[in-house]
Design a protein around this motif. Structure first.
Motif, PDB file in Angstrom:
ATOM      1  N   ARG A 241      -0.064  34.365 -72.459  1.00 52.55           N
ATOM      2  CA  ARG A 241      -0.266  35.739 -71.972  1.00 52.55           C
ATOM      3  C   ARG A 241      -0.228  36.716 -73.148  1.00 52.55           C
ATOM      4  O   ARG A 241      -1.072  37.624 -73.241  1.00 52.55           O
ATOM      5  N   ALA A 242       0.724  36.526 -74.037  1.00 55.29           N
ATOM      6  CA  ALA A 242       0.830  37.413 -75.206  1.00 55.29           C
ATOM      7  C   ALA A 242      -0.394  37.299 -76.106  1.00 55.29           C
ATOM      8  O   ALA A 242      -0.758  38.254 -76.799  1.00 55.29           O
ATOM      9  N   ALA A 243      -1.047  36.130 -76.071  1.00 50.40           N
ATOM     10  CA  ALA A 243      -2.249  35.925 -76.889  1.00 50.40           C
ATOM     11  C   ALA A 243      -3.480  36.546 -76.254  1.00 50.40           C
ATOM     12  O   ALA A 243      -4.539  36.593 -76.896  1.00 50.40           O
ATOM     13  N   GLY A 244      -3.365  37.000 -74.995  1.00 49.73           N
ATOM     14  CA  GLY A 244      -4.482  37.702 -74.374  1.00 49.73           C
ATOM     15  C   GLY A 244      -5.019  37.116 -73.093  1.00 49.73           C
ATOM     16  O   GLY A 244      -5.984  37.650 -72.530  1.00 49.73           O
ATOM     17  N   ALA A 245      -4.429  36.023 -72.597  1.00 53.65           N
ATOM     18  CA  ALA A 245      -4.909  35.437 -71.343  1.00 53.65           C
ATOM     19  C   ALA A 245      -4.697  36.410 -70.192  1.00 53.65           C
ATOM     20  O   ALA A 245      -3.673  37.095 -70.121  1.00 53.65           O
ATOM     21  N   ASP A 246      -5.655  36.464 -69.282  1.00 49.77           N
ATOM     22  CA  ASP A 246      -5.575  37.381 -68.143  1.00 49.77           C
ATOM     23  C   ASP A 246      -4.785  36.795 -66.985  1.00 49.77           C
ATOM     24  O   ASP A 246      -4.137  37.524 -66.238  1.00 49.77           O
ATOM     25  N   VAL A 247      -4.884  35.476 -66.800  1.00 50.08           N
ATOM     26  CA  VAL A 247      -4.223  34.783 -65.694  1.00 50.08           C
ATOM     27  C   VAL A 247      -3.569  33.527 -66.256  1.00 50.08           C
ATOM     28  O   VAL A 247      -4.115  32.881 -67.162  1.00 50.08           O
ATOM     29  N   LEU A 248      -2.407  33.174 -65.711  1.00 49.55           N
ATOM     30  CA  LEU A 248      -1.665  31.999 -66.163  1.00 49.55           C
ATOM     31  C   LEU A 248      -1.619  30.951 -65.063  1.00 49.55           C
ATOM     32  O   LEU A 248      -1.565  31.273 -63.876  1.00 49.55           O
ATOM     33  N   PHE A 249      -1.610  29.691 -65.477  1.00 45.75           N
ATOM     34  CA  PHE A 249      -1.725  28.571 -64.546  1.00 45.75           C
ATOM     35  C   PHE A 249      -0.810  27.456 -65.049  1.00 45.75           C
ATOM     36  O   PHE A 249      -1.133  26.772 -66.014  1.00 45.75           O
ATOM     37  N   VAL A 250       0.358  27.330 -64.407  1.00 38.76           N
ATOM     38  CA  VAL A 250       1.281  26.239 -64.731  1.00 38.76           C
ATOM     39  C   VAL A 250       0.968  25.098 -63.777  1.00 38.76           C
ATOM     40  O   VAL A 250       1.240  25.174 -62.579  1.00 38.76           O
ATOM     41  N   GLU A 251       0.386  24.045 -64.298  1.00 43.96           N
ATOM     42  CA  GLU A 251      -0.175  22.975 -63.485  1.00 43.96           C
ATOM     43  C   GLU A 251       0.860  21.958 -63.027  1.00 43.96           C
ATOM     44  O   GLU A 251       1.856  21.699 -63.707  1.00 43.96           O
ATOM     45  N   ALA A 252       0.589  21.402 -61.814  1.00 43.81           N
ATOM     46  CA  ALA A 252       1.296  20.241 -61.267  1.00 43.81           C
ATOM     47  C   ALA A 252       2.790  20.471 -61.042  1.00 43.81           C
ATOM     48  O   ALA A 252       3.617  19.598 -61.307  1.00 43.81           O
ATOM     49  N   LEU A 253       3.140  21.658 -60.543  1.00 39.81           N
ATOM     50  CA  LEU A 253       4.534  21.906 -60.151  1.00 39.81           C
ATOM     51  C   LEU A 253       4.865  21.084 -58.912  1.00 39.81           C
ATOM     52  O   LEU A 253       3.999  20.830 -58.071  1.00 39.81           O
ATOM     53  N   HIS A 254       6.147  20.701 -58.778  1.00 37.19           N
ATOM     54  CA  HIS A 254       6.516  19.711 -57.775  1.00 37.19           C
ATOM     55  C   HIS A 254       7.219  20.268 -56.540  1.00 37.19           C
ATOM     56  O   HIS A 254       7.431  19.531 -55.580  1.00 37.19           O
ATOM     57  N   SER A 255       7.609  21.525 -56.555  1.00 42.88           N
ATOM     58  CA  SER A 255       8.406  22.044 -55.447  1.00 42.88           C
ATOM     59  C   SER A 255       8.262  23.550 -55.334  1.00 42.88           C
ATOM     60  O   SER A 255       7.814  24.223 -56.272  1.00 42.88           O
ATOM     61  N   ASP A 256       8.681  24.073 -54.176  1.00 42.74           N
ATOM     62  CA  ASP A 256       8.703  25.528 -54.010  1.00 42.74           C
ATOM     63  C   ASP A 256       9.602  26.177 -55.051  1.00 42.74           C
ATOM     64  O   ASP A 256       9.291  27.261 -55.563  1.00 42.74           O
ATOM     65  N   GLU A 257      10.714  25.521 -55.354  1.00 42.86           N
ATOM     66  CA  GLU A 257      11.645  26.087 -56.334  1.00 42.86           C
ATOM     67  C   GLU A 257      10.984  26.232 -57.691  1.00 42.86           C
ATOM     68  O   GLU A 257      11.114  27.279 -58.350  1.00 42.86           O
ATOM     69  N   GLU A 258      10.272  25.191 -58.140  1.00 39.63           N
ATOM     70  CA  GLU A 258       9.575  25.278 -59.422  1.00 39.63           C
ATOM     71  C   GLU A 258       8.488  26.355 -59.374  1.00 39.63           C
ATOM     72  O   GLU A 258       8.312  27.108 -60.341  1.00 39.63           O
ATOM     73  N   MET A 259       7.776  26.435 -58.273  1.00 38.73           N
ATOM     74  CA  MET A 259       6.712  27.424 -58.138  1.00 38.73           C
ATOM     75  C   MET A 259       7.282  28.842 -58.176  1.00 38.73           C
ATOM     76  O   MET A 259       6.757  29.721 -58.859  1.00 38.73           O
ATOM     77  N   ARG A 260       8.370  29.058 -57.454  1.00 36.47           N
ATOM     78  CA  ARG A 260       9.000  30.382 -57.410  1.00 36.47           C
ATOM     79  C   ARG A 260       9.544  30.761 -58.783  1.00 36.47           C
ATOM     80  O   ARG A 260       9.384  31.903 -59.241  1.00 36.47           O
ATOM     81  N   THR A 261      10.168  29.805 -59.463  1.00 41.63           N
ATOM     82  CA  THR A 261      10.724  30.070 -60.790  1.00 41.63           C
ATOM     83  C   THR A 261       9.627  30.416 -61.788  1.00 41.63           C
ATOM     84  O   THR A 261       9.752  31.374 -62.572  1.00 41.63           O
ATOM     85  N   ALA A 262       8.542  29.651 -61.759  1.00 43.11           N
ATOM     86  CA  ALA A 262       7.442  29.907 -62.683  1.00 43.11           C
ATOM     87  C   ALA A 262       6.854  31.294 -62.456  1.00 43.11           C
ATOM     88  O   ALA A 262       6.602  32.047 -63.409  1.00 43.11           O
ATOM     89  N   CYS A 263       6.648  31.653 -61.195  1.00 41.27           N
ATOM     90  CA  CYS A 263       6.075  32.969 -60.895  1.00 41.27           C
ATOM     91  C   CYS A 263       7.014  34.101 -61.316  1.00 41.27           C
ATOM     92  O   CYS A 263       6.558  35.151 -61.785  1.00 41.27           O
ATOM     93  N   ALA A 264       8.310  33.882 -61.164  1.00 44.75           N
ATOM     94  CA  ALA A 264       9.277  34.920 -61.507  1.00 44.75           C
ATOM     95  C   ALA A 264       9.414  35.098 -63.014  1.00 44.75           C
ATOM     96  O   ALA A 264       9.634  36.216 -63.500  1.00 44.75           O
ATOM     97  N   GLU A 265       9.254  34.015 -63.771  1.00 49.08           N
ATOM     98  CA  GLU A 265       9.540  34.059 -65.198  1.00 49.08           C
ATOM     99  C   GLU A 265       8.304  34.180 -66.085  1.00 49.08           C
ATOM    100  O   GLU A 265       8.439  34.430 -67.289  1.00 49.08           O
ATOM    101  N   VAL A 266       7.123  33.998 -65.515  1.00 48.20           N
ATOM    102  CA  VAL A 266       5.894  34.192 -66.292  1.00 48.20           C
ATOM    103  C   VAL A 266       5.448  35.635 -66.125  1.00 48.20           C
ATOM    104  O   VAL A 266       5.305  36.129 -65.009  1.00 48.20           O
ATOM    105  N   ASP A 267       5.218  36.309 -67.234  1.00 46.39           N
ATOM    106  CA  ASP A 267       4.886  37.732 -67.235  1.00 46.39           C
ATOM    107  C   ASP A 267       3.379  37.932 -67.156  1.00 46.39           C
ATOM    108  O   ASP A 267       2.723  38.252 -68.147  1.00 46.39           O
ATOM    109  N   GLY A 268       2.830  37.734 -65.950  1.00 46.65           N
ATOM    110  CA  GLY A 268       1.397  37.926 -65.777  1.00 46.65           C
ATOM    111  C   GLY A 268       0.938  37.343 -64.463  1.00 46.65           C
ATOM    112  O   GLY A 268       1.694  36.628 -63.792  1.00 46.65           O
ATOM    113  N   PRO A 269      -0.281  37.633 -64.044  1.00 44.95           N
ATOM    114  CA  PRO A 269      -0.822  37.073 -62.801  1.00 44.95           C
ATOM    115  C   PRO A 269      -0.815  35.550 -62.844  1.00 44.95           C
ATOM    116  O   PRO A 269      -1.156  34.946 -63.866  1.00 44.95           O
TER     117      PRO A 269
END
Length: 288
Positions: free
Chosen positions: A173-201
């Protein structure tokens, strides 16, 4: 030129829900249903066109041709899978230029080693975070159309864990990406954590049969996502329907009209695929 709808929807906070497209029949059906954004899936375009797995076998030239055909065929904005950018930094530059010329509205680049593997299969290997950051910077510099959205995907979860994957996404994101995509998460908890801690869409991958839990649009929004692709649904449904029709046809004595198999109306499909324009042309220019 890129369709601005992807950028505009993200800016407005409107959730983007995009089906995977594996061929041009699927593209025109998606238009008929009313999808405004579709996803050019590397896995399924490769499988449908060449009968090969998504393992970095199909080249940039082959893929950009399929993507350009989809953009010409579909009325929707196209988000396109561009794998690793098909090589090093020069390849990334060339890939972004080519996909932009093809008319895509979003280009997805990932941090796997080349050749890549499907994100929901084993034995993935990722390049260093620093190398992928350079790729994103090159992609941003190569972009001419400001409506083109650059989507940065990380496959680091498998080898480095969730925290490292989140750190990578933030670096991209800091390098200029507009959207971030953390692939192959295994649970709602991982998905929620990633969304909360990644600074971007954030983009989710709702891949039927994959590693990530399948969730509705409302559930994904609650988890913190801004958009989602569901790349496998149309292909898996099509493959099942074709096998069902062929098995029934063979099992019923070789009839081309097996019982219990619904078929798309042929006249409707002729209209859908554009035959009415052909007939109108022929009527206008017909010779006595």
């Amino acid at each position: 030129m890129a369709n601005p709808i992807v950028k505009d929807k993200l800016a407005a906070g409107d959730f983007i829900f995009a089906p995977g497209i594996q061929d041009m029949i699927t593209a025109v059906v998606a238009d008929r249903v009313g999808f405004e954004v579709v996803y050019a899936s590397g896995y399924w375009l490769t499988a449908s066109a060449y009968g090969l797995p998504d393992a970095g076998i199909v080249s940039y030239t082959q893929m950009v041709d399929r993507v350009a055909t989809l953009v010409r065929t579909s009325k929707a904005a196209v988000i396109a899978d561009a794998d690793t950018g098909y090589g090093g930094l020069l390849n990334v530059h060339h890939t972004v230029k080519g996909y932009e010329e093809a008319g895509v509205s979003g280009i997805q680049l990932e941090d796997q080693e080349f050749p890549k593997k499907c994100g929901h299969t084993p034995y993935k290997r990722v390049v260093s975070c620093e190398e992928m950051v350079e790729k994103i910077r090159v992609a941003v510099e190569a972009r001419v159309d400001p409506n083109l959205q650059i989507i940065a995907r990380t496959d680091a979860l498998q080898s480095e864990g969730l925290s490292a994957a989140i750190d990578r996404a933030n670096a991209y994101r800091a390098a200029g990406a507009d959207v971030l995509f953390v692939e192959a998460l295994h649970s709602d908890e991982e998905m929620r954590t990633a969304c909360a801690e990644v600074d971007g869409p954030m983009m989710a991958n709702m891949s039927n049969g994959g590693l990530t839990p399948m969730r509705s649009v409302e559930e994904m929004q609650t988890l913190g996502y801004n958009m989602a692709i569901f790349p496998a649904l149309t292909s898996l449904a099509s493959a099942w329907a074709v096998e069902k029709a062929l098995r029934e046809a063979l099992g019923q004595g070789g009839t081309p009209e097996p019982e219990g198999v619904p078929l798309f109306d042929f006249k409707e499909f002729c209209s859908l695929i554009g035959f009415e324009e052909v007939w109108d042309f022929e009527k206008k220019w017909a010779r006595d």
